[in-house]
Design a protein around this motif. Structure first.
Motif, PDB file in Angstrom:
ATOM      1  N   GLU A  47       6.711 -29.765  21.057  1.00 21.94           N
ATOM      2  CA  GLU A  47       7.499 -29.772  20.065  1.00 21.94           C
ATOM      3  C   GLU A  47       8.724 -28.826  20.222  1.00 21.94           C
ATOM      4  O   GLU A  47       9.694 -28.919  19.687  1.00 21.94           O
ATOM      5  CB  GLU A  47       6.619 -28.675  18.889  1.00 21.94           C
ATOM      6  CG  GLU A  47       6.238 -27.355  19.245  1.00 21.94           C
ATOM      7  CD  GLU A  47       4.687 -27.463  19.971  1.00 21.94           C
ATOM      8  OE1 GLU A  47       4.104 -26.595  20.248  1.00 21.94           O
ATOM      9  OE2 GLU A  47       4.591 -28.435  20.582  1.00 21.94           O
ATOM     10  N   TRP A  48       8.614 -28.040  21.322  1.00 24.75           N
ATOM     11  CA  TRP A  48       9.899 -27.279  21.597  1.00 24.75           C
ATOM     12  C   TRP A  48      10.762 -28.159  22.502  1.00 24.75           C
ATOM     13  O   TRP A  48      12.309 -27.619  22.327  1.00 24.75           O
ATOM     14  CB  TRP A  48       9.452 -26.200  22.525  1.00 24.75           C
ATOM     15  CG  TRP A  48       8.580 -25.102  21.841  1.00 24.75           C
ATOM     16  CD1 TRP A  48       7.216 -24.886  22.359  1.00 24.75           C
ATOM     17  CD2 TRP A  48       8.540 -24.528  20.594  1.00 24.75           C
ATOM     18  NE1 TRP A  48       6.631 -23.926  21.585  1.00 24.75           N
ATOM     19  CE2 TRP A  48       7.323 -23.921  20.612  1.00 24.75           C
ATOM     20  CE3 TRP A  48       9.436 -24.307  19.875  1.00 24.75           C
ATOM     21  CZ2 TRP A  48       7.098 -23.117  19.424  1.00 24.75           C
ATOM     22  CZ3 TRP A  48       9.360 -23.771  18.575  1.00 24.75           C
ATOM     23  CH2 TRP A  48       7.984 -23.153  18.466  1.00 24.75           C
ATOM     24  N   LYS A  49      10.347 -29.269  23.185  1.00 26.03           N
ATOM     25  CA  LYS A  49      11.413 -30.075  23.793  1.00 26.03           C
ATOM     26  C   LYS A  49      12.162 -30.773  22.700  1.00 26.03           C
ATOM     27  O   LYS A  49      13.304 -31.205  22.631  1.00 26.03           O
ATOM     28  CB  LYS A  49      10.484 -31.246  24.819  1.00 26.03           C
ATOM     29  CG  LYS A  49      11.423 -32.053  25.340  1.00 26.03           C
ATOM     30  CD  LYS A  49      10.293 -33.112  26.333  1.00 26.03           C
ATOM     31  CE  LYS A  49      11.637 -34.168  26.978  1.00 26.03           C
ATOM     32  NZ  LYS A  49      12.161 -34.935  25.873  1.00 26.03           N
ATOM     33  N   LEU A  50      11.346 -31.289  21.727  1.00 22.13           N
ATOM     34  CA  LEU A  50      11.874 -32.040  20.748  1.00 22.13           C
ATOM     35  C   LEU A  50      12.895 -31.218  19.761  1.00 22.13           C
ATOM     36  O   LEU A  50      14.086 -31.696  19.196  1.00 22.13           O
ATOM     37  CB  LEU A  50      10.887 -32.730  19.545  1.00 22.13           C
ATOM     38  CG  LEU A  50      10.068 -33.782  20.177  1.00 22.13           C
ATOM     39  CD1 LEU A  50       8.857 -33.981  19.005  1.00 22.13           C
ATOM     40  CD2 LEU A  50      10.734 -34.977  20.610  1.00 22.13           C
ATOM     41  N   SER A  51      12.857 -29.855  19.686  1.00 24.29           N
ATOM     42  CA  SER A  51      13.627 -29.173  18.846  1.00 24.29           C
ATOM     43  C   SER A  51      14.922 -28.827  19.733  1.00 24.29           C
ATOM     44  O   SER A  51      15.904 -28.644  19.272  1.00 24.29           O
ATOM     45  CB  SER A  51      12.903 -27.406  18.736  1.00 24.29           C
ATOM     46  OG  SER A  51      12.036 -27.727  17.953  1.00 24.29           O
ATOM     47  N   HIS A  52      14.737 -28.782  21.141  1.00 25.26           N
ATOM     48  CA  HIS A  52      15.953 -28.708  22.062  1.00 25.26           C
ATOM     49  C   HIS A  52      16.803 -29.821  21.853  1.00 25.26           C
ATOM     50  O   HIS A  52      17.832 -29.757  21.917  1.00 25.26           O
ATOM     51  CB  HIS A  52      15.327 -28.706  23.602  1.00 25.26           C
ATOM     52  CG  HIS A  52      16.539 -28.235  24.581  1.00 25.26           C
ATOM     53  ND1 HIS A  52      17.200 -27.363  24.506  1.00 25.26           N
ATOM     54  CD2 HIS A  52      17.014 -29.340  25.524  1.00 25.26           C
ATOM     55  CE1 HIS A  52      18.291 -27.329  25.492  1.00 25.26           C
ATOM     56  NE2 HIS A  52      18.022 -28.453  26.007  1.00 25.26           N
ATOM     57  N   ASP A  53      16.084 -31.157  21.862  1.00 27.79           N
ATOM     58  CA  ASP A  53      16.921 -32.458  21.696  1.00 27.79           C
ATOM     59  C   ASP A  53      17.497 -32.257  20.390  1.00 27.79           C
ATOM     60  O   ASP A  53      18.667 -32.991  20.274  1.00 27.79           O
ATOM     61  CB  ASP A  53      15.731 -33.614  21.798  1.00 27.79           C
ATOM     62  CG  ASP A  53      15.205 -33.765  23.030  1.00 27.79           C
ATOM     63  OD1 ASP A  53      15.895 -33.253  23.916  1.00 27.79           O
ATOM     64  OD2 ASP A  53      14.158 -34.616  23.333  1.00 27.79           O
ATOM     65  N   ALA A  54      16.871 -31.917  19.303  1.00 20.67           N
ATOM     66  CA  ALA A  54      17.319 -31.895  17.840  1.00 20.67           C
ATOM     67  C   ALA A  54      18.821 -30.903  17.713  1.00 20.67           C
ATOM     68  O   ALA A  54      19.717 -31.042  17.315  1.00 20.67           O
ATOM     69  CB  ALA A  54      16.584 -31.310  16.920  1.00 20.67           C
ATOM     70  N   ALA A  55      18.710 -29.764  18.742  1.00 17.33           N
ATOM     71  CA  ALA A  55      19.722 -28.654  18.812  1.00 17.33           C
ATOM     72  C   ALA A  55      21.148 -29.483  19.362  1.00 17.33           C
ATOM     73  O   ALA A  55      22.324 -28.911  19.199  1.00 17.33           O
ATOM     74  CB  ALA A  55      19.204 -27.605  19.560  1.00 17.33           C
ATOM     75  N   LYS A  56      20.763 -30.646  20.149  1.00 20.74           N
ATOM     76  CA  LYS A  56      21.976 -31.193  21.068  1.00 20.74           C
ATOM     77  C   LYS A  56      22.615 -32.245  19.913  1.00 20.74           C
ATOM     78  O   LYS A  56      23.919 -32.493  20.126  1.00 20.74           O
ATOM     79  CB  LYS A  56      21.484 -32.066  22.009  1.00 20.74           C
ATOM     80  CG  LYS A  56      21.046 -30.957  23.186  1.00 20.74           C
ATOM     81  CD  LYS A  56      20.661 -32.033  24.414  1.00 20.74           C
ATOM     82  CE  LYS A  56      19.954 -31.245  25.256  1.00 20.74           C
ATOM     83  NZ  LYS A  56      19.612 -32.121  26.547  1.00 20.74           N
ATOM     84  N   LYS A  57      22.029 -32.373  18.784  1.00 20.40           N
ATOM     85  CA  LYS A  57      22.597 -33.243  17.755  1.00 20.40           C
ATOM     86  C   LYS A  57      23.703 -32.689  17.122  1.00 20.40           C
ATOM     87  O   LYS A  57      23.512 -31.478  16.535  1.00 20.40           O
ATOM     88  CB  LYS A  57      21.623 -33.844  16.905  1.00 20.40           C
ATOM     89  CG  LYS A  57      20.201 -34.539  17.524  1.00 20.40           C
ATOM     90  CD  LYS A  57      20.862 -35.999  17.648  1.00 20.40           C
ATOM     91  CE  LYS A  57      19.648 -36.740  18.265  1.00 20.40           C
ATOM     92  NZ  LYS A  57      19.917 -38.321  18.388  1.00 20.40           N
ATOM     93  N   LYS A  58      25.030 -33.179  16.799  1.00 21.89           N
ATOM     94  CA  LYS A  58      25.872 -32.582  16.119  1.00 21.89           C
ATOM     95  C   LYS A  58      25.552 -32.563  14.567  1.00 21.89           C
ATOM     96  O   LYS A  58      26.055 -31.836  13.813  1.00 21.89           O
ATOM     97  CB  LYS A  58      27.359 -33.431  16.444  1.00 21.89           C
ATOM     98  CG  LYS A  58      27.687 -33.295  17.744  1.00 21.89           C
ATOM     99  CD  LYS A  58      29.083 -34.168  17.983  1.00 21.89           C
ATOM    100  CE  LYS A  58      29.836 -34.105  19.163  1.00 21.89           C
ATOM    101  NZ  LYS A  58      30.807 -34.893  19.480  1.00 21.89           N
ATOM    102  N   ASN A  59      24.565 -33.736  14.282  1.00 17.12           N
ATOM    103  CA  ASN A  59      24.226 -33.619  12.715  1.00 17.12           C
ATOM    104  C   ASN A  59      23.282 -32.515  12.443  1.00 17.12           C
ATOM    105  O   ASN A  59      22.102 -32.424  13.199  1.00 17.12           O
ATOM    106  CB  ASN A  59      23.648 -34.989  12.607  1.00 17.12           C
ATOM    107  CG  ASN A  59      23.242 -35.206  11.178  1.00 17.12           C
ATOM    108  OD1 ASN A  59      23.460 -34.275  10.184  1.00 17.12           O
ATOM    109  ND2 ASN A  59      22.655 -36.318  10.736  1.00 17.12           N
TER     110      ASN A  59
END
Length: 486
Positions: A272-284
């Motif tokens: 869940e924290w890895k997915l959150s890190h990936d989401a933080a990279k999104k500009k959206n």
């Protein structure tokens, strides 16, 4: 005594019919062969053709008071309550010779009210009912003190209504099953998708309550369908079954949401924290991040829990000292009144002519504990419209970023010996999973173990239908069936 709920005429009529059926089946009234100790006569009018066996003039009997009179004051031996612990005696189901068995109690009045609400498919769950009791919207604690002067009771009669503790969710559900058996009720009206007790609409409510994205509901529905939890036969309460089972509709709904979250985010303290890190990279900024969700909800949850603990401490203080005499109470009231008058006089010139009341005293009861949005007074920003792009692989309709599903051992306890194993497994469970259990247990006002056990029930149904499992039902023995499960 039947506890009245301020609902429409339909619920009132159903509750009244349940009450008559209860009195008749326990031979306390509406019968030609009543249980007797002291005789008196009741004159009644026939209500309908279905009650043709009820005569207009019947003999009825009441139970005489004695030193060995059984307790009927609100019973629970199931330990900790949803609001507070309980320490009352249980009601025997079999009365002695010449005595009424299955006597009514204060918790049973709530159980009967819940059965009536379920019969008419009213949008009030059992947790809603218990919360209205805890907040005082339904009179329950010291109910006898609210009676008018002409209804004042004395002696042992007062004990019937003198209840100092709230009943737990599990106990009211158990009492509802007992009452349904006593009243010999037929199968309840079907729980279809247009009824709030159905998991599809009910899960939408708890997604809003927990500030989770609406996009998650697509996966919630997949779990409901995959577990076979959307069929009328599964959802509808039928007391005529050989082993009738009353579902915990609200607890079941949050359990389905948790299973869907485990499918998407795993909740193992890593994925869940890895997915959150990936989401933080999104500009959206519309991409849902579980870490951001946690940071928004956690402080609100802690603040709400602290407020509830303070309210509970205040209630315990008000009811913990039954030894204050009436004289002392009157003296205390007069003293408080003098102090209040004095303060009003001293600060009158500083006070507004018509001060606004606080929202806590002006707002009516709401089923929601939290309010999310941008409006003034909201608990925090809403994440309802965010998407789940980081949880699904690109160009794959059913390809989840989380490719492994974990779960505790799903072995079922022997019949009549089942106990909660949550306290045993809790130290070894992922902390994020435990926190999610804690969040939903607070929202419902039930124990964490209640939500945990319901999650296991959903997983048993879902995994059994979509995986080949061995007898132990552990995660290391999962073998996917042919074809996609979602």
């Amino acid at each position: 005594m039947s506890l009245a709920i301020d609902t429409n005429k339909q619920e009132t009529e159903v509750l009244w019919n349940f009450w008559k059926r209860y009195l008749q089946n326990t031979r306390q009234a509406f019968t030609e062969n009543p249980v007797s100790t002291a005789r008196f006569e009741v004159f009644m009018k026939s209500q309908s053709g279905s009650e043709s066996d009820t005569q207009s003039h019947q003999s009825c009997y009441s139970e005489a008071s004695s030193d060995t009179e059984m307790s009927v004051s609100g019973i629970s031996v199931d330990g900790r309550s949803a609001v507070s612990s309980e320490s009352l005696h249980s009601i025997p189901q079999k009365g002695r010779r010449g005595r009424v068995s299955n006597l009514m109690s204060m918790p049973r009045t709530l159980a009967m009210c819940y059965l009536a609400l379920l019969w008419v498919r009213e949008a009030i769950t059992l947790t809603d009912l218990l919360r209205m009791v805890a907040e005082g919207h339904i009179p329950y604690l010291h109910l006898h003190e609210t009676f008018p002067a002409e209804m004042r009771m004395f002696g042992k009669d007062v004990q019937i209504f003198r209840v100092l503790f709230f009943p737990s969710y599990a106990f009211i559900k158990k009492e509802a099953l007992v009452l349904a058996k006593i009243m010999k009720l037929p199968s309840f009206p079907t729980i279809s998708q247009d009824c709030l007790f159905h998991p599809v609409p009910l899960t939408v409510r708890y997604l809003l309550e927990a500030n989770l994205p609406d996009a998650l509901h697509v996966w919630v529905q997949k779990v409901i369908t995959g577990a076979g939890m959307d069929s009328d036969s599964f959802l509808t309460f039928d007391p005529t079954d050989k082993k009738p089972h009353l579902l915990s509709y609200d607890v079941q709904a949050v359990a389905v949401i948790i299973v869907a979250m485990k499918l998407l985010f795993k909740l193992d303290d890593h994925v869940e924290w890895k997915l959150s890190h990936d989401a933080a990279k999104k500009k959206n900024n519309k991409v849902f991040s579980l870490e951001k969700w946690f940071n928004i909800v956690q402080p609100v949850l802690e603040q709400a829990r602290l407020k509830e603990e303070q309210e509970e401490a205040r209630r315990q203080w008000n009811f913990a000292n039954p030894f204050i005499t009436n004289l002392k109470r009157k003296s205390l009231v007069l003293k408080k009144r003098r102090v209040t008058d004095h303060l009003q006089q001293r600060f009158q010139k500083f006070a507004d002519p018509a001060p606004e009341q606080s929202t806590s005293t002006t707002n009516s009861h709401t089923s929601f504990r939290f309010s999310w949005g941008e409006e003034e007074g909201s608990d925090g920003p809403s994440m309802f419209n965010q998407n789940l792009d980081c949880t699904v692989k690109a160009k794959a309709v059913n390809g989840l970023a989380n490719q492994r599903y974990w779960h505790p051992e799903l072995r079922i306890c022997p019949e009549n010996k089942c106990v909660s194993h949550f306290s045993k497994f809790e130290p070894s469970l992922p902390r994020m999973f435990v926190w999610v259990l804690d969040l939903f247990s607070f929202i419902l006002g039930v124990l964490q173990s209640d939500v945990y056990e319901e999650v296991l029930n959903v997983e048993r149904r879902f995994l059994k239908k979509n995986y080949r499992l061995d007898s132990r039902l552990t995660s290391s023995h999962l073998k996917k069936k042919k074809g996609p499960i979602l």
